[in-house]
Motif scaffolding. Structure first.
Motif, PDB file in Angstrom:
ATOM      1  N   ALA A   1       0.827  -1.206   0.000  1.00  0.00           N
ATOM      2  CA  ALA A   1       0.000   0.000   0.000  1.00  0.00           C
ATOM      3  C   ALA A   1       0.860   1.254   0.000  1.00  0.00           C
ATOM      4  O   ALA A   1       0.538   2.252  -0.661  1.00  0.00           O
ATOM      5  CB  ALA A   1      -0.933  -0.009   1.203  1.00  0.00           C
ATOM      6  N   SER A   2       1.991   1.215   0.703  1.00  0.00           N
ATOM      7  CA  SER A   2       2.878   2.378   0.750  1.00  0.00           C
ATOM      8  C   SER A   2       3.535   2.643  -0.598  1.00  0.00           C
ATOM      9  O   SER A   2       3.957   3.774  -0.873  1.00  0.00           O
ATOM     10  CB  SER A   2       3.950   2.173   1.816  1.00  0.00           C
ATOM     11  OG  SER A   2       4.945   1.233   1.401  1.00  0.00           O
TER      12      SER A   2
ATOM     13  N   LEU B   1       2.001   2.208  -3.517  1.00  0.00           N
ATOM     14  CA  LEU B   1       0.999   2.655  -4.476  1.00  0.00           C
ATOM     15  C   LEU B   1       0.896   4.171  -4.494  1.00  0.00           C
ATOM     16  O   LEU B   1       0.953   4.822  -3.445  1.00  0.00           O
ATOM     17  CB  LEU B   1      -0.371   2.082  -4.116  1.00  0.00           C
ATOM     18  CG  LEU B   1      -0.622   0.601  -4.356  1.00  0.00           C
ATOM     19  CD1 LEU B   1      -1.964   0.201  -3.758  1.00  0.00           C
ATOM     20  CD2 LEU B   1      -0.580   0.267  -5.843  1.00  0.00           C
TER      21      LEU B   1
ATOM     22  N   TYR C   1      -4.223   0.648  -7.192  1.00  0.00           N
ATOM     23  CA  TYR C   1      -5.064  -0.438  -6.709  1.00  0.00           C
ATOM     24  C   TYR C   1      -4.257  -1.705  -6.435  1.00  0.00           C
ATOM     25  O   TYR C   1      -3.170  -1.910  -6.980  1.00  0.00           O
ATOM     26  CB  TYR C   1      -6.169  -0.757  -7.728  1.00  0.00           C
ATOM     27  CG  TYR C   1      -5.647  -1.336  -9.035  1.00  0.00           C
ATOM     28  CD1 TYR C   1      -5.541  -2.714  -9.215  1.00  0.00           C
ATOM     29  CD2 TYR C   1      -5.253  -0.509 -10.084  1.00  0.00           C
ATOM     30  CE1 TYR C   1      -5.051  -3.259 -10.409  1.00  0.00           C
ATOM     31  CE2 TYR C   1      -4.771  -1.029 -11.270  1.00  0.00           C
ATOM     32  CZ  TYR C   1      -4.668  -2.409 -11.431  1.00  0.00           C
ATOM     33  OH  TYR C   1      -4.172  -2.938 -12.599  1.00  0.00           O
TER      34      TYR C   1
ATOM     35  N   LEU D   1      -4.548   2.417   4.543  1.00  0.00           N
ATOM     36  CA  LEU D   1      -4.280   3.132   3.292  1.00  0.00           C
ATOM     37  C   LEU D   1      -5.116   2.620   2.118  1.00  0.00           C
ATOM     38  O   LEU D   1      -5.015   3.154   1.010  1.00  0.00           O
ATOM     39  CB  LEU D   1      -2.794   3.001   2.927  1.00  0.00           C
ATOM     40  CG  LEU D   1      -1.799   3.751   3.813  1.00  0.00           C
ATOM     41  CD1 LEU D   1      -0.379   3.496   3.330  1.00  0.00           C
ATOM     42  CD2 LEU D   1      -2.106   5.234   3.853  1.00  0.00           C
ATOM     43  N   LEU D   2      -5.955   1.614   2.366  1.00  0.00           N
ATOM     44  CA  LEU D   2      -6.723   1.006   1.281  1.00  0.00           C
ATOM     45  C   LEU D   2      -8.218   1.098   1.556  1.00  0.00           C
ATOM     46  O   LEU D   2      -8.660   1.038   2.698  1.00  0.00           O
ATOM     47  CB  LEU D   2      -6.338  -0.467   1.108  1.00  0.00           C
ATOM     48  CG  LEU D   2      -4.887  -0.761   0.727  1.00  0.00           C
ATOM     49  CD1 LEU D   2      -4.640  -2.269   0.712  1.00  0.00           C
ATOM     50  CD2 LEU D   2      -4.540  -0.151  -0.632  1.00  0.00           C
TER      51      LEU D   2
ATOM     52  N   GLN E   1      -8.356   0.098  -3.387  1.00  0.00           N
ATOM     53  CA  GLN E   1      -7.720   1.289  -3.945  1.00  0.00           C
ATOM     54  C   GLN E   1      -7.002   2.062  -2.859  1.00  0.00           C
ATOM     55  O   GLN E   1      -7.487   2.189  -1.725  1.00  0.00           O
ATOM     56  CB  GLN E   1      -8.775   2.176  -4.616  1.00  0.00           C
ATOM     57  CG  GLN E   1      -8.215   3.272  -5.493  1.00  0.00           C
ATOM     58  CD  GLN E   1      -9.317   3.921  -6.325  1.00  0.00           C
ATOM     59  OE1 GLN E   1     -10.414   4.179  -5.842  1.00  0.00           O
ATOM     60  NE2 GLN E   1      -9.029   4.172  -7.583  1.00  0.00           N
ATOM     61  N   ARG E   2      -5.843   2.612  -3.223  1.00  0.00           N
ATOM     62  CA  ARG E   2      -5.068   3.446  -2.301  1.00  0.00           C
ATOM     63  C   ARG E   2      -5.796   4.767  -2.065  1.00  0.00           C
ATOM     64  O   ARG E   2      -6.209   5.443  -3.014  1.00  0.00           O
ATOM     65  CB  ARG E   2      -3.668   3.693  -2.876  1.00  0.00           C
ATOM     66  CG  ARG E   2      -2.849   4.767  -2.185  1.00  0.00           C
ATOM     67  CD  ARG E   2      -2.389   4.373  -0.792  1.00  0.00           C
ATOM     68  NE  ARG E   2      -1.885   5.564  -0.096  1.00  0.00           N
ATOM     69  CZ  ARG E   2      -0.622   5.952  -0.117  1.00  0.00           C
ATOM     70  NH1 ARG E   2       0.280   5.258  -0.792  1.00  0.00           N
ATOM     71  NH2 ARG E   2      -0.251   7.041   0.532  1.00  0.00           N
TER      72      ARG E   2
ATOM     73  N   ALA F   1       1.122   7.952   3.684  1.00  0.00           N
ATOM     74  CA  ALA F   1       1.601   6.733   4.304  1.00  0.00           C
ATOM     75  C   ALA F   1       2.372   7.079   5.567  1.00  0.00           C
ATOM     76  O   ALA F   1       2.978   8.153   5.663  1.00  0.00           O
ATOM     77  CB  ALA F   1       2.501   5.971   3.330  1.00  0.00           C
TER      78      ALA F   1
END
Length: 269
Positions: free
Chosen positions: A192-193, A195, A200, A223-224, A260-261, A266
């Motif tokens: 996630a970091s 993205l 996504y 984050l998602l 999705q981010r 982050a």
């Protein structure tokens, strides 16, 4: 549901390359190209794969010998310059564990405006994807043959990926092996970091228990955000393989998840 066989075997490496056994020594026939290294001190992790001797066809071996230098990126402990790697500025999607490369190649052909960085450790799969690239005009794929956790941690800069694909990862079905599953909170937080906002993560599995774990882990990552109410419909860009079609016909389930981010920052590294 009790899936004893995967309807998605065409995406995965040969079955004997993915076994919950201790890591074996590299063999001359199928592991000569595998680049392995230990994680740096203090940052070790449980690997979600094991190396085993397995069949590799002469065609795959020839593709490895001839084409690997052209389409692969060696593992490094510094951040990869994606524009330099692909020779252009374009959204980059990371695919983790591309198996025999059929899906990766098909998606890259359907989305020529995007770059696709595939990570896979098994020679047969890398050789198969190299053959597909060589026999087509698809040029927006690059390959890293190394442990995915180390690649994401060391080579991908934060906030740079447009997407991540994790399709039919090894389910490690026995409960005592669940710790080896790829989709775990620390790795999803790391992905996630990496993205960009709006990027996504798309996961797919044919094991219901793993789908439930994926949904729990992805939903818990701050984050998602889920793009669906639970599981998502299979997007048009992910092709349905013949093995998946056969499995669905036999009543096996397949679950897609697309998160999705968000736009929030982050946490500091």
């Amino acid at each position: 549901m009790n899936n004893q066989t995967h309807p998605t075997d065409e995406h995965s490496p040969p079955p004997d390359e993915k076994q919950p056994l201790s890591t074996g020594a590299a063999g001359d026939d199928d592991t000569t190209q595998i680049r392995t290294s230990s994680a740096p001190s203090g940052s070790s992790h449980i690997r979600s794969f094991v190396h085993r001797r397995a069949h590799i066809t002469p065609g795959q071996k020839e593709a490895l010998d001839r084409l690997l230098p052209q389409w692969s990126i060696p593992y490094q402990t510094s951040v990869l310059d994606l524009a330099q790697t692909f020779g252009r500025q374009a959204p980059t999607v990371l695919e983790i564990g591309f198996g025999m490369g059929e899906t990766t190649h098909a998606i890259a052909a359907r989305r020529p405006e995007d770059n696709f960085l595939g990570v896979e450790v098994f020679n047969a799969g890398v050789g198969a994807l190299l053959k597909r690239i060589d026999g087509s005009d698809v040029r927006n794929i690059r390959i890293i043959q190394h442990d995915a956790v180390e690649v994401v941690r060391d080579m991908i800069a934060p906030g740079t990926l447009a997407g991540v694909h994790i399709y039919f990862p090894d389910p490690w079905p026995k409960k005592r092996h669940h710790k080896r599953r790829l989709v775990q909170p620390p790795f999803i937080a790391l992905l996630a970091s990496r993205l960009a906002p709006g990027g996504y993560i798309h996961c797919a599995t044919d094991w219901e228990n793993y789908a439930e774990q994926m949904l729990d882990v992805l939903s818990a990552e701050p984050l998602l955000a889920n793009t669906a109410n639970g599981y998502a419909p299979r997007p048009d860009f992910r092709p349905q393989t013949k093995f998946e079609t056969r499995g669905l016909r036999l009543g096996h389930g397949v679950w897609d998840l697309i998160f999705q981010r968000t736009s929030q920052a982050a946490p500091a590294a």
